[in-house]
Design a protein around this motif. Structure first.
Motif, PDB file in Angstrom:
ATOM      1  N   GLU A 163       0.856  -1.177   0.000  1.00 58.60           N
ATOM      2  CA  GLU A 163       0.000   0.000   0.000  1.00 58.60           C
ATOM      3  C   GLU A 163       0.894   1.230   0.000  1.00 58.60           C
ATOM      4  O   GLU A 163       1.785   1.358   0.845  1.00 58.60           O
ATOM      5  N   ILE A 164       0.686   2.124  -0.963  1.00 59.92           N
ATOM      6  CA  ILE A 164       1.452   3.362  -1.068  1.00 59.92           C
ATOM      7  C   ILE A 164       0.503   4.514  -0.731  1.00 59.92           C
ATOM      8  O   ILE A 164      -0.497   4.722  -1.407  1.00 59.92           O
ATOM      9  N   GLU A 165       0.845   5.237   0.329  1.00 54.73           N
ATOM     10  CA  GLU A 165      -0.020   6.269   0.892  1.00 54.73           C
ATOM     11  C   GLU A 165       0.619   7.638   0.732  1.00 54.73           C
ATOM     12  O   GLU A 165       1.820   7.799   0.956  1.00 54.73           O
ATOM     13  N   THR A 166      -0.205   8.632   0.365  1.00 53.50           N
ATOM     14  CA  THR A 166       0.267  10.008   0.283  1.00 53.50           C
ATOM     15  C   THR A 166      -0.601  10.871   1.187  1.00 53.50           C
ATOM     16  O   THR A 166      -1.831  10.877   1.061  1.00 53.50           O
ATOM     17  N   PHE A 167       0.066  11.569   2.116  1.00 51.94           N
ATOM     18  CA  PHE A 167      -0.618  12.447   3.073  1.00 51.94           C
ATOM     19  C   PHE A 167       0.209  13.715   3.214  1.00 51.94           C
ATOM     20  O   PHE A 167       1.396  13.657   3.530  1.00 51.94           O
ATOM     21  N   GLU A 168      -0.420  14.848   2.932  1.00 52.25           N
ATOM     22  CA  GLU A 168       0.228  16.167   3.006  1.00 52.25           C
ATOM     23  C   GLU A 168       1.542  16.209   2.233  1.00 52.25           C
ATOM     24  O   GLU A 168       2.561  16.695   2.713  1.00 52.25           O
ATOM     25  N   GLY A 169       1.533  15.636   1.034  1.00 53.54           N
ATOM     26  CA  GLY A 169       2.687  15.675   0.148  1.00 53.54           C
ATOM     27  C   GLY A 169       3.769  14.663   0.457  1.00 53.54           C
ATOM     28  O   GLY A 169       4.773  14.612  -0.236  1.00 53.54           O
ATOM     29  N   LYS A 170       3.590  13.864   1.504  1.00 57.48           N
ATOM     30  CA  LYS A 170       4.582  12.851   1.862  1.00 57.48           C
ATOM     31  C   LYS A 170       4.047  11.472   1.514  1.00 57.48           C
ATOM     32  O   LYS A 170       2.887  11.153   1.773  1.00 57.48           O
ATOM     33  N   THR A 171       4.916  10.650   0.919  1.00 57.46           N
ATOM     34  CA  THR A 171       4.523   9.309   0.493  1.00 57.46           C
ATOM     35  C   THR A 171       5.212   8.285   1.377  1.00 57.46           C
ATOM     36  O   THR A 171       6.388   8.429   1.711  1.00 57.46           O
ATOM     37  N   ASP A 172       4.460   7.253   1.750  1.00 56.03           N
ATOM     38  CA  ASP A 172       4.983   6.171   2.578  1.00 56.03           C
ATOM     39  C   ASP A 172       4.461   4.848   2.030  1.00 56.03           C
ATOM     40  O   ASP A 172       3.392   4.800   1.432  1.00 56.03           O
ATOM     41  N   THR A 173       5.211   3.789   2.245  1.00 51.75           N
ATOM     42  CA  THR A 173       4.847   2.472   1.737  1.00 51.75           C
ATOM     43  C   THR A 173       4.755   1.485   2.889  1.00 51.75           C
ATOM     44  O   THR A 173       5.575   1.510   3.800  1.00 51.75           O
ATOM     45  N   ALA A 174       3.751   0.621   2.815  1.00 54.59           N
ATOM     46  CA  ALA A 174       3.564  -0.403   3.849  1.00 54.59           C
ATOM     47  C   ALA A 174       3.306  -1.752   3.185  1.00 54.59           C
ATOM     48  O   ALA A 174       2.733  -1.828   2.100  1.00 54.59           O
ATOM     49  N   ARG A 175       3.743  -2.800   3.878  1.00 53.63           N
ATOM     50  CA  ARG A 175       3.417  -4.166   3.458  1.00 53.63           C
ATOM     51  C   ARG A 175       2.029  -4.498   3.957  1.00 53.63           C
ATOM     52  O   ARG A 175       1.630  -4.056   5.026  1.00 53.63           O
ATOM     53  N   ILE A 176       1.330  -5.328   3.181  1.00 50.11           N
ATOM     54  CA  ILE A 176       0.001  -5.791   3.569  1.00 50.11           C
ATOM     55  C   ILE A 176       0.053  -7.296   3.762  1.00 50.11           C
ATOM     56  O   ILE A 176       0.578  -8.022   2.915  1.00 50.11           O
ATOM     57  N   ARG A 177      -0.502  -7.737   4.887  1.00 45.70           N
ATOM     58  CA  ARG A 177      -0.687  -9.175   5.107  1.00 45.70           C
ATOM     59  C   ARG A 177      -2.172  -9.389   5.329  1.00 45.70           C
ATOM     60  O   ARG A 177      -2.746  -8.937   6.308  1.00 45.70           O
ATOM     61  N   TRP A 178      -2.818 -10.039   4.356  1.00 45.79           N
ATOM     62  CA  TRP A 178      -4.257 -10.291   4.442  1.00 45.79           C
ATOM     63  C   TRP A 178      -4.518 -11.453   5.393  1.00 45.79           C
ATOM     64  O   TRP A 178      -3.951 -12.531   5.238  1.00 45.79           O
ATOM     65  N   VAL A 179      -5.366 -11.229   6.387  1.00 45.59           N
ATOM     66  CA  VAL A 179      -5.774 -12.257   7.350  1.00 45.59           C
ATOM     67  C   VAL A 179      -6.926 -13.059   6.756  1.00 45.59           C
ATOM     68  O   VAL A 179      -6.977 -14.279   6.856  1.00 45.59           O
ATOM     69  N   ASN A 180      -7.860 -12.350   6.127  1.00 46.90           N
ATOM     70  CA  ASN A 180      -8.967 -12.933   5.369  1.00 46.90           C
ATOM     71  C   ASN A 180      -9.420 -11.866   4.374  1.00 46.90           C
ATOM     72  O   ASN A 180      -8.753 -10.833   4.254  1.00 46.90           O
ATOM     73  N   ASP A 181     -10.511 -12.077   3.670  1.00 43.57           N
ATOM     74  CA  ASP A 181     -10.934 -11.127   2.636  1.00 43.57           C
ATOM     75  C   ASP A 181     -11.259  -9.737   3.190  1.00 43.57           C
ATOM     76  O   ASP A 181     -11.217  -8.757   2.451  1.00 43.57           O
ATOM     77  N   CYS A 182     -11.608  -9.649   4.476  1.00 39.25           N
ATOM     78  CA  CYS A 182     -12.030  -8.376   5.054  1.00 39.25           C
ATOM     79  C   CYS A 182     -11.089  -7.818   6.117  1.00 39.25           C
ATOM     80  O   CYS A 182     -11.375  -6.779   6.700  1.00 39.25           O
ATOM     81  N   GLU A 183      -9.982  -8.487   6.391  1.00 42.21           N
ATOM     82  CA  GLU A 183      -9.054  -8.015   7.409  1.00 42.21           C
ATOM     83  C   GLU A 183      -7.610  -8.117   6.917  1.00 42.21           C
ATOM     84  O   GLU A 183      -7.245  -9.101   6.284  1.00 42.21           O
ATOM     85  N   TYR A 184      -6.830  -7.084   7.231  1.00 41.12           N
ATOM     86  CA  TYR A 184      -5.416  -7.121   6.877  1.00 41.12           C
ATOM     87  C   TYR A 184      -4.603  -6.342   7.895  1.00 41.12           C
ATOM     88  O   TYR A 184      -5.134  -5.590   8.716  1.00 41.12           O
ATOM     89  N   VAL A 185      -3.293  -6.557   7.851  1.00 37.61           N
ATOM     90  CA  VAL A 185      -2.362  -5.895   8.753  1.00 37.61           C
ATOM     91  C   VAL A 185      -1.396  -5.084   7.907  1.00 37.61           C
ATOM     92  O   VAL A 185      -0.862  -5.577   6.911  1.00 37.61           O
ATOM     93  N   LEU A 186      -1.173  -3.822   8.309  1.00 31.99           N
ATOM     94  CA  LEU A 186      -0.229  -2.934   7.634  1.00 31.99           C
ATOM     95  C   LEU A 186       1.036  -2.801   8.467  1.00 31.99           C
ATOM     96  O   LEU A 186       0.967  -2.609   9.687  1.00 31.99           O
ATOM     97  N   GLN A 187       2.192  -2.882   7.813  1.00 30.15           N
ATOM     98  CA  GLN A 187       3.485  -2.685   8.471  1.00 30.15           C
ATOM     99  C   GLN A 187       4.313  -1.771   7.587  1.00 30.15           C
ATOM    100  O   GLN A 187       4.620  -2.127   6.435  1.00 30.15           O
TER     101      GLN A 187
END
Length: 126
Positions: free
Chosen positions: A53-77
């Motif tokens: 997941e690549i996120e942009t907030f107030e001009g700053k970009t950050d990247t996180a790994r996604i680990r899907w627990v099931n179709d409706c739940e995931y963990v961001l790191q």
């Protein structure tokens, strides 16, 4: 006597209500999340594929790994945390979906504090 009649009617109406959970529709794509910080509306835009997941907030970009627990739940790191708070994983749970949005609950893993928000899909990934 009326209370006895009203309770079964109420319960039957609730049981007929199904919350929409088309979480797979929101696993990938470009999204927008509007929220308030100290009373000021802020917007976060993020793009997600199955594992990043690549996120942009107030001009700053950050990247996180996604680990899907099931179709409706995931963990961001976060991949490149800048401090100890950013090292903590965040759990995300999609509660309901509609055609172009979903309502979710999120919080730091290990904390009882949860927040809710609504995300709007901007575009689909190909």
């Amino acid at each position: 006597m009326k209370k006895i009649f009203i309770l079964p009617l109420f319960l039957s109406l609730i049981s007929c209500y199904n919350v929409e959970h088309n979480c797979k529709d929101f696993k990938t794509g470009k999204f927008q999340f509007d929220h308030k910080v100290d009373g000021v509306k802020k917007t976060t835009v993020f793009e997600r594929n199955d594992s990043i997941e690549i996120e942009t907030f107030e001009g700053k970009t950050d990247t996180a790994r996604i680990r899907w627990v099931n179709d409706c739940e995931y963990v961001l790191q976060k991949i490149h945390p800048k401090n100890s708070a950013e090292r903590k994983s965040i759990t995300m749970k999609i509660l309901t979906t509609s055609k172009n949005s979903y309502t979710f609950e999120f919080g730091i893993i290990g904390s009882d504090t949860k927040q809710r928000g609504t995300v709007f899909k901007i575009t689909s990934s190909k």
